[in-house]
Design an enzyme around this catalytic site. Structure first.
Site, PDB file in Angstrom:
ATOM      1  N   TRP A 127      22.939  23.866  61.215  1.00  0.00           N
ATOM      2  CA  TRP A 127      24.066  24.792  61.420  1.00  0.00           C
ATOM      3  C   TRP A 127      24.993  24.158  62.468  1.00  0.00           C
ATOM      4  O   TRP A 127      24.530  23.846  63.584  1.00  0.00           O
ATOM      5  CB  TRP A 127      23.493  26.117  61.921  1.00  0.00           C
ATOM      6  CG  TRP A 127      24.466  27.208  62.135  1.00  0.00           C
ATOM      7  CD1 TRP A 127      25.475  27.607  61.300  1.00  0.00           C
ATOM      8  CD2 TRP A 127      24.525  28.088  63.273  1.00  0.00           C
ATOM      9  NE1 TRP A 127      26.134  28.672  61.843  1.00  0.00           N
ATOM     10  CE2 TRP A 127      25.580  28.987  63.054  1.00  0.00           C
ATOM     11  CE3 TRP A 127      23.779  28.204  64.442  1.00  0.00           C
ATOM     12  CZ2 TRP A 127      25.915  29.981  63.949  1.00  0.00           C
ATOM     13  CZ3 TRP A 127      24.108  29.199  65.337  1.00  0.00           C
ATOM     14  CH2 TRP A 127      25.166  30.076  65.095  1.00  0.00           C
ATOM     15  N   ASP A 208      14.754  28.913  65.000  1.00  0.00           N
ATOM     16  CA  ASP A 208      15.922  29.782  64.803  1.00  0.00           C
ATOM     17  C   ASP A 208      15.752  30.466  63.442  1.00  0.00           C
ATOM     18  O   ASP A 208      15.682  29.785  62.415  1.00  0.00           O
ATOM     19  CB  ASP A 208      17.196  28.924  64.821  1.00  0.00           C
ATOM     20  CG  ASP A 208      18.463  29.758  64.635  1.00  0.00           C
ATOM     21  OD1 ASP A 208      18.380  31.002  64.651  1.00  0.00           O
ATOM     22  OD2 ASP A 208      19.539  29.151  64.477  1.00  0.00           O
ATOM     23  N   ALA A 210      17.460  33.268  61.090  1.00  0.00           N
ATOM     24  CA  ALA A 210      18.651  34.119  60.930  1.00  0.00           C
ATOM     25  C   ALA A 210      18.686  34.807  59.569  1.00  0.00           C
ATOM     26  O   ALA A 210      19.612  35.575  59.306  1.00  0.00           O
ATOM     27  CB  ALA A 210      19.915  33.274  61.127  1.00  0.00           C
ATOM     28  N   LYS A 243      22.445  39.231  59.369  1.00  0.00           N
ATOM     29  CA  LYS A 243      22.427  39.111  57.903  1.00  0.00           C
ATOM     30  C   LYS A 243      21.500  40.131  57.262  1.00  0.00           C
ATOM     31  O   LYS A 243      21.884  40.817  56.327  1.00  0.00           O
ATOM     32  CB  LYS A 243      21.992  37.703  57.475  1.00  0.00           C
ATOM     33  CG  LYS A 243      22.449  36.601  58.378  1.00  0.00           C
ATOM     34  CD  LYS A 243      23.860  36.143  58.079  1.00  0.00           C
ATOM     35  CE  LYS A 243      24.394  35.375  59.272  1.00  0.00           C
ATOM     36  NZ  LYS A 243      25.359  34.356  58.990  1.00  0.00           N
TER      37      LYS A 243
HETATM   38  N1  PLP Z   1      21.378  30.561  63.271  1.00  0.00           N
HETATM   39  C1  PLP Z   1      21.728  30.161  62.042  1.00  0.00           C
HETATM   40  C2  PLP Z   1      20.963  29.054  61.384  1.00  0.00           C
HETATM   41  C3  PLP Z   1      22.781  30.776  61.374  1.00  0.00           C
HETATM   42  O1  PLP Z   1      23.098  30.393  60.152  1.00  0.00           O
HETATM   43  C4  PLP Z   1      23.475  31.831  62.031  1.00  0.00           C
HETATM   44  C5  PLP Z   1      24.623  32.467  61.400  1.00  0.00           C
HETATM   45  O2  PLP Z   1      25.352  31.918  60.625  1.00  0.00           O
HETATM   46  C6  PLP Z   1      23.062  32.201  63.312  1.00  0.00           C
HETATM   47  C7  PLP Z   1      22.015  31.539  63.900  1.00  0.00           C
HETATM   48  C8  PLP Z   1      23.715  33.269  64.154  1.00  0.00           C
HETATM   49  O3  PLP Z   1      24.129  34.405  63.569  1.00  0.00           O
HETATM   50  P1  PLP Z   1      24.797  35.581  64.419  1.00  0.00           P
HETATM   51  O4  PLP Z   1      25.196  35.049  65.735  1.00  0.00           O
HETATM   52  O5  PLP Z   1      25.969  36.006  63.609  1.00  0.00           O
HETATM   53  O6  PLP Z   1      23.749  36.628  64.536  1.00  0.00           O
END
Ligand code: PLP
Length: 394
Positions: A127, A208, A210, A243
């Protein structure tokens, strides 16, 4: 003083969104931004969330501060969702954060305070915000091979070989499930091998997660994470509720640090509170409270799980349809990996030139590294995409 500021590279995905909006063609397909969409292209508020909001509106009597690491009930509910009973509660320090991004950021800051020399190893690709935050914090970072363009699967041998160069105390950033941007994920046997290697080399995992519930289901998507957290002496976990609860703008997430119980855990918990205090003081509460209500109320939880399951199955159906259509049109099985990928994203594994061709000639918007958001498709656009991929000679 503002004249001294430097420009920062624009977020490529957000820039792509704007190009899509400016494109006058009316049959364009946006597979760029990472937001779930239903068959009508909408990102609706989940019914369970609506109901929880209604109850909250009726029941909430104050909006006073909660606590520096958030409501303990949120931590308990999220720990149960993420870890089941894989790890004793007494081993876990927890802090609510603004979304999963906040958890990643606080986790990396914790690493920097605890082990300033540690290198953080990241999958290539990962990411993009991982890299951006790491750079912003000045944390030493190195990539490990992850995606095999030829097979569309995980290059597990490459990954393990690259990680052999890691030093004791280094951190390995892993995606808990539904790898973003590739959609390719390790098997349980590979998670086990990875754990053995991290143990042998004295590495610390930072997982991580998500997209729990977007891949193989809530339990299966957490299976790798649970194995890691139960077998490694220390694990960091950043989780997002954006999500799987569809509450992107509420900014609900949590950082967990699993280590020794007792004084060690209390020390970590105190540091998490300190970090929150320095960065934003109290974490946002509204989204976290909705999540807690949904996870702890049998009726709301059943409703949420059913909605989440429908989203998951919808994405799996689209994957199967796309792989099938591509098999027919290309007369080959080379795109079958799309049905094996999990989560919202798949990396097609093609060149930026071909991605540009898809946009220019067919109005199909993928991220430049050929990541596509499967949830941006529907029964009508699947054949359109398959035809475009074959026409582009991919
Ligand atoms: N980590 C990953 C791999 C993600 O794809 C995302 C969102 O796209 C996030 C963390 C963080 O999402 P948010 O900050 O919107 O909760």
């Amino acid at each position: 003083m503002f004249e001294n500021l430097k420009e920062h590279p624009a977020d490529k995905i957000l820039a792509l969104m704007q190009t899509f909006r400016d494109d006058p063609r009316d049959d364009n397909v946006d597979l760029g931004v990472g937001v779930f969409r239903n068959a009508q292209g909408a990102t609706p508020v989940m019914q369970a969330v609506k109901q929880a909001e209604q109850r909250l509106w009726q029941q909430e009597t104050t909006k006073s501060y909660v606590g520096l690491t958030g409501d303990p009930a949120f931590a308990d509910a999220m720990i149960a969702l993420l870890l089941g009973d894989a790890v004793a509660r007494a081993r876990i320090a927890a802090a609510a954060t603004p979304g999963g991004t906040g958890a990643v950021r606080q986790g990396l800051e914790l690493i920097r305070m605890a082990q300033p020399d540690a290198t953080v190893w990241v999958s290539d690709p990962t990411w993009p915000n991982h890299l951006s935050i790491l750079k912003h914090l000045g944390v030493p970072t190195r990539p490990y091979r992850y995606f095999d363009n030829a097979t569309g699967g995980v290059d597990f041998d490459g990954m393990c070989a690259d990680l052999e160069a890691a030093h004791p105390g280094d951190v390995v950033l892993l995606h808990g499930c539904c790898h973003n941007p590739t959609g390719a994920n390790p098997t349980m046997a590979q998670w086990a091998e990875l754990i053995a290697q991290m143990q042998e080399q004295g590495l610390t995992p930072f997982v991580d997660i998500a997209y729990q519930g977007f891949g193989d289901g809530l339990e299966d998507d957490a299976a790798g994470l649970r194995m890691v957290a139960s077998e490694m002496p220390e694990t960091l976990i950043a989780a997002s509720c954006s999500k799987n609860f569809g509450i992107y703008r509420e900014r609900a997430g949590i950082l967990l640090a699993v280590g020794d119980a007792g004084a060690a855990r209390d020390l970590t918990q105190g540091n998490l509170a300190y970090l929150n205090r320095q960065n934003f003081s109290f974490p946002p509460d509204h989204g976290a409270r909705l999540v807690t209500m949904i996870l702890t109320d049998a009726e709301l939880r059943a409703m949420w799980q059913e909605e989440l399951e429908q989203m998951r199955r919808g994405m799996l159906d689209l994957r199967r349809q796309l792989a099938e259509e591509l098999r027919r049109r290309s007369n080959s099985e080379r795109f079958d990996f799309l049905a094996e990928h999990r989560g919202m994203f798949s990396r097609l594994g093609t060149t930026p030139e071909n991605v540009e061709k898809l946009r220019r000639d067919h109005g199909i918007y993928l991220v430049g590294d050929s990541r596509m958001n499967i949830a941006g498709l529907n029964a009508e656009t699947v054949p359109h995409l398959a035809r475009a991929i074959v026409d582009a000679g991919i």
